[in-house]
Motif scaffolding. Structure first.
Motif, PDB file in Angstrom:
ATOM      1  N   TRP A 182       0.850  -1.192   0.000  1.00  0.00           N
ATOM      2  CA  TRP A 182       0.000   0.000   0.000  1.00  0.00           C
ATOM      3  C   TRP A 182       0.886   1.242   0.000  1.00  0.00           C
ATOM      4  O   TRP A 182       1.632   1.465   0.944  1.00  0.00           O
ATOM      5  N   THR A 183       0.818   2.029  -1.051  1.00  0.00           N
ATOM      6  CA  THR A 183       1.644   3.238  -1.097  1.00  0.00           C
ATOM      7  C   THR A 183       1.169   4.270  -0.080  1.00  0.00           C
ATOM      8  O   THR A 183       1.930   5.140   0.329  1.00  0.00           O
ATOM      9  N   GLY A 184      -0.100   4.168   0.333  1.00  0.00           N
ATOM     10  CA  GLY A 184      -0.628   5.110   1.320  1.00  0.00           C
ATOM     11  C   GLY A 184      -0.070   4.916   2.707  1.00  0.00           C
ATOM     12  O   GLY A 184       0.040   5.862   3.490  1.00  0.00           O
ATOM     13  N   THR A 185       0.320   3.674   3.031  1.00  0.00           N
ATOM     14  CA  THR A 185       0.845   3.379   4.368  1.00  0.00           C
ATOM     15  C   THR A 185       2.247   2.785   4.333  1.00  0.00           C
ATOM     16  O   THR A 185       2.943   2.774   5.350  1.00  0.00           O
ATOM     17  N   GLY A 186       2.657   2.262   3.176  1.00  0.00           N
ATOM     18  CA  GLY A 186       3.975   1.638   3.061  1.00  0.00           C
ATOM     19  C   GLY A 186       3.995   0.175   3.498  1.00  0.00           C
ATOM     20  O   GLY A 186       5.035  -0.478   3.425  1.00  0.00           O
ATOM     21  N   ARG A 187       2.846  -0.348   3.932  1.00  0.00           N
ATOM     22  CA  ARG A 187       2.808  -1.728   4.416  1.00  0.00           C
ATOM     23  C   ARG A 187       2.521  -2.725   3.281  1.00  0.00           C
ATOM     24  O   ARG A 187       1.800  -2.400   2.335  1.00  0.00           O
ATOM     25  N   LYS A 188       3.084  -3.920   3.403  1.00  0.00           N
ATOM     26  CA  LYS A 188       2.855  -4.962   2.408  1.00  0.00           C
ATOM     27  C   LYS A 188       1.404  -5.442   2.458  1.00  0.00           C
ATOM     28  O   LYS A 188       0.779  -5.452   3.524  1.00  0.00           O
ATOM     29  N   ILE A 189       0.893  -5.858   1.304  1.00  0.00           N
ATOM     30  CA  ILE A 189      -0.468  -6.401   1.251  1.00  0.00           C
ATOM     31  C   ILE A 189      -0.370  -7.899   1.513  1.00  0.00           C
ATOM     32  O   ILE A 189      -0.067  -8.683   0.611  1.00  0.00           O
ATOM     33  N   GLU A 190      -0.621  -8.283   2.765  1.00  0.00           N
ATOM     34  CA  GLU A 190      -0.475  -9.695   3.101  1.00  0.00           C
ATOM     35  C   GLU A 190      -1.464 -10.151   4.179  1.00  0.00           C
ATOM     36  O   GLU A 190      -1.906 -11.295   4.179  1.00  0.00           O
ATOM     37  N   THR A 191      -1.853  -9.287   5.107  1.00  0.00           N
ATOM     38  CA  THR A 191      -2.759  -9.714   6.181  1.00  0.00           C
ATOM     39  C   THR A 191      -4.196  -9.854   5.690  1.00  0.00           C
ATOM     40  O   THR A 191      -4.948 -10.697   6.182  1.00  0.00           O
ATOM     41  N   PHE A 192      -4.578  -9.010   4.701  1.00  0.00           N
ATOM     42  CA  PHE A 192      -5.917  -9.111   4.123  1.00  0.00           C
ATOM     43  C   PHE A 192      -5.837  -8.818   2.627  1.00  0.00           C
ATOM     44  O   PHE A 192      -5.234  -7.841   2.193  1.00  0.00           O
ATOM     45  N   THR A 193      -6.461  -9.686   1.806  1.00  0.00           N
ATOM     46  CA  THR A 193      -6.530  -9.471   0.358  1.00  0.00           C
ATOM     47  C   THR A 193      -7.935  -9.826  -0.122  1.00  0.00           C
ATOM     48  O   THR A 193      -8.659 -10.586   0.525  1.00  0.00           O
ATOM     49  N   ASN A 194      -8.299  -9.257  -1.276  1.00  0.00           N
ATOM     50  CA  ASN A 194      -9.619  -9.541  -1.849  1.00  0.00           C
ATOM     51  C   ASN A 194      -9.527  -9.525  -3.381  1.00  0.00           C
ATOM     52  O   ASN A 194     -10.312  -8.879  -4.063  1.00  0.00           O
ATOM     53  N   TYR A 195      -8.515 -10.221  -3.893  1.00  0.00           N
ATOM     54  CA  TYR A 195      -8.290 -10.240  -5.333  1.00  0.00           C
ATOM     55  C   TYR A 195      -9.364 -11.057  -6.066  1.00  0.00           C
ATOM     56  O   TYR A 195      -9.867 -12.067  -5.543  1.00  0.00           O
ATOM     57  N   ARG A 196      -9.636 -10.626  -7.272  1.00  0.00           N
ATOM     58  CA  ARG A 196     -10.461 -11.430  -8.168  1.00  0.00           C
ATOM     59  C   ARG A 196      -9.664 -12.697  -8.507  1.00  0.00           C
ATOM     60  O   ARG A 196      -8.438 -12.681  -8.538  1.00  0.00           O
ATOM     61  N   GLU A 197     -10.338 -13.764  -8.775  1.00  0.00           N
ATOM     62  CA  GLU A 197      -9.666 -15.040  -9.059  1.00  0.00           C
ATOM     63  C   GLU A 197      -8.678 -14.884 -10.219  1.00  0.00           C
ATOM     64  O   GLU A 197      -8.993 -14.343 -11.266  1.00  0.00           O
ATOM     65  N   GLY A 198      -7.478 -15.375  -9.998  1.00  0.00           N
ATOM     66  CA  GLY A 198      -6.452 -15.307 -11.036  1.00  0.00           C
ATOM     67  C   GLY A 198      -5.716 -13.974 -11.084  1.00  0.00           C
ATOM     68  O   GLY A 198      -4.862 -13.775 -11.964  1.00  0.00           O
ATOM     69  N   GLN A 199      -6.024 -13.078 -10.167  1.00  0.00           N
ATOM     70  CA  GLN A 199      -5.399 -11.758 -10.147  1.00  0.00           C
ATOM     71  C   GLN A 199      -4.546 -11.594  -8.873  1.00  0.00           C
ATOM     72  O   GLN A 199      -4.788 -12.275  -7.874  1.00  0.00           O
ATOM     73  N   PRO A 200      -3.578 -10.700  -8.940  1.00  0.00           N
ATOM     74  CA  PRO A 200      -3.132  -9.890 -10.077  1.00  0.00           C
ATOM     75  C   PRO A 200      -2.283 -10.707 -11.049  1.00  0.00           C
ATOM     76  O   PRO A 200      -1.535 -11.587 -10.624  1.00  0.00           O
ATOM     77  N   ASP A 201      -2.396 -10.385 -12.344  1.00  0.00           N
ATOM     78  CA  ASP A 201      -1.687 -11.201 -13.343  1.00  0.00           C
ATOM     79  C   ASP A 201      -0.670 -10.420 -14.164  1.00  0.00           C
ATOM     80  O   ASP A 201       0.005 -10.980 -15.025  1.00  0.00           O
ATOM     81  N   ASN A 202      -0.570  -9.098 -13.934  1.00  0.00           N
ATOM     82  CA  ASN A 202       0.391  -8.266 -14.669  1.00  0.00           C
ATOM     83  C   ASN A 202       0.289  -8.519 -16.175  1.00  0.00           C
ATOM     84  O   ASN A 202       1.282  -8.840 -16.851  1.00  0.00           O
ATOM     85  N   TYR A 203      -0.894  -8.368 -16.713  1.00  0.00           N
ATOM     86  CA  TYR A 203      -1.169  -8.652 -18.121  1.00  0.00           C
ATOM     87  C   TYR A 203      -0.247  -7.832 -19.028  1.00  0.00           C
ATOM     88  O   TYR A 203      -0.119  -6.626 -18.904  1.00  0.00           O
ATOM     89  N   MET A 204       0.430  -8.528 -19.938  1.00  0.00           N
ATOM     90  CA  MET A 204       1.366  -7.943 -20.904  1.00  0.00           C
ATOM     91  C   MET A 204       2.512  -7.189 -20.204  1.00  0.00           C
ATOM     92  O   MET A 204       3.180  -6.348 -20.802  1.00  0.00           O
ATOM     93  N   GLY A 205       2.716  -7.479 -18.930  1.00  0.00           N
ATOM     94  CA  GLY A 205       3.827  -6.854 -18.193  1.00  0.00           C
ATOM     95  C   GLY A 205       3.645  -5.380 -17.915  1.00  0.00           C
ATOM     96  O   GLY A 205       4.613  -4.680 -17.615  1.00  0.00           O
ATOM     97  N   LYS A 206       2.388  -4.900 -17.981  1.00  0.00           N
ATOM     98  CA  LYS A 206       2.147  -3.461 -17.811  1.00  0.00           C
ATOM     99  C   LYS A 206       1.288  -3.121 -16.591  1.00  0.00           C
ATOM    100  O   LYS A 206       1.056  -1.950 -16.314  1.00  0.00           O
ATOM    101  N   GLU A 207       0.795  -4.111 -15.871  1.00  0.00           N
ATOM    102  CA  GLU A 207      -0.164  -3.836 -14.791  1.00  0.00           C
ATOM    103  C   GLU A 207       0.524  -3.869 -13.423  1.00  0.00           C
ATOM    104  O   GLU A 207       0.942  -4.930 -12.948  1.00  0.00           O
ATOM    105  N   HIS A 208       0.617  -2.680 -12.810  1.00  0.00           N
ATOM    106  CA  HIS A 208       1.337  -2.556 -11.539  1.00  0.00           C
ATOM    107  C   HIS A 208       0.562  -1.777 -10.475  1.00  0.00           C
ATOM    108  O   HIS A 208       1.124  -1.489  -9.409  1.00  0.00           O
ATOM    109  N   CYS A 209      -0.699  -1.432 -10.749  1.00  0.00           N
ATOM    110  CA  CYS A 209      -1.493  -0.671  -9.784  1.00  0.00           C
ATOM    111  C   CYS A 209      -2.864  -1.331  -9.605  1.00  0.00           C
ATOM    112  O   CYS A 209      -3.441  -1.862 -10.561  1.00  0.00           O
ATOM    113  N   LEU A 210      -3.379  -1.289  -8.383  1.00  0.00           N
ATOM    114  CA  LEU A 210      -4.634  -1.967  -8.070  1.00  0.00           C
ATOM    115  C   LEU A 210      -5.839  -1.036  -8.165  1.00  0.00           C
ATOM    116  O   LEU A 210      -5.733   0.170  -7.922  1.00  0.00           O
ATOM    117  N   TYR A 211      -6.972  -1.656  -8.494  1.00  0.00           N
ATOM    118  CA  TYR A 211      -8.238  -0.923  -8.517  1.00  0.00           C
ATOM    119  C   TYR A 211      -9.353  -1.825  -8.008  1.00  0.00           C
ATOM    120  O   TYR A 211      -9.201  -3.052  -7.890  1.00  0.00           O
TER     121      TYR A 211
END
Length: 240
Positions: A182-211
């Motif tokens: 999380w750039t807002g806090t600097g903490r790693k995303i590990e204690t809680f996640t809610n990714y869509r299945e198969g994500q994040p996948d860095n499609y075409m090597g260009k995806e580096h930000c979450l929505y």
């Protein structure tokens, strides 16, 4: 003889004071010019008196120089203190302008500023769709950060206030490929996640930000192109 010496001593002392000798040699010469009747045994007395006069003059000079130096130091200290006061005043003016500007911005978008149990949030209006970097910049101008969803409680609270559009959040793996934080806090995303299945996948090597995206009434996370994709965003201000 004692009485005569005492009188001579006093006379020489008075003469030295009147003449205001600058140095011993000048003093001796002047004293000799003004005291032709002096006896030879009084020459030593005259010499000592002249040295005393010269020393006194030098001490007075040094004392005068010290007084002038003290005055200069006092003046500089006053200038320095005035400079500090001016800097503090300018800082107060800047702080006031910043706080006033922030207050106006928040008031301007009050209908989109929500207070939940997990913090205060700003949801950008439908017309404000930008890339991830621009979203992060706008949040900072509001004195906020892109939202960091670190608990299920916060995730559920935010889900209640968004519709089916896409929203940037502060998650990113820039600089640490595959390890999101999380750039807002600097903490790693590990204690809680809610990714869509198969994500994040860095499609075409260009995806580096979450929505965020609502899917079947469930809010899921995904990764996207930070610069190329444009969407709404959510800013967060922690409760004090």
């Amino acid at each position: 003889m004692k009485e005569q010496s005492r009188r001579v001593f006093l006379a020489i002392l008075a003469l030295c004071k009147i003449l205001g000798f600058v140095d011993c040699q000048t003093a001796e010469n002047n004293c000799e010019d003004y005291s032709p009747p002096l006896l030879e045994e009084h020459v030593d007395v005259l010499s000592e008196l002249c040295k005393m006069c010269s020393c006194k003059v030098e001490v007075e000079k040094l004392a005068s120089q010290k007084r002038e130096c003290d005055l200069n130091i006092t003046h500089l200290m006053e200038l320095n203190e005035n400079a500090k006061k001016e800097l503090n005043l300018q800082k107060e003016i800047c702080d006031f302008k910043i706080k006033s500007g922030l207050k106006r911005k928040l008031q301007m978008d009050e209908k989109n500023l929500l207070t939940l149990s997990t913090g205060r949030y700003f949801v950008s209006p439908p017309s404000q769709s930008v890339n991830w970097f621009e979203a992060a910049r706008i949040c900072k101008t509001y004195g906020m950060e892109l939202v960091s969803i670190e608990t299920k409680e916060e995730n559920d609270e935010i889900r209640k206030m968004i519709d089916s559009q896409l929203y940037w959040i502060s998650g990113s793996d820039m600089g640490s490929e595959g390890e999101f934080y999380w750039t807002g806090t600097g903490r790693k995303i590990e204690t809680f996640t809610n990714y869509r299945e198969g994500q994040p996948d860095n499609y075409m090597g260009k995806e580096h930000c979450l929505y965020l995206k609502m899917r079947n009434f469930n809010m899921m996370w995904n990764d996207s192109d930070c610069e190329g994709a444009k969407m709404r965003f959510i800013c967060e201000m922690q409760m004090e």
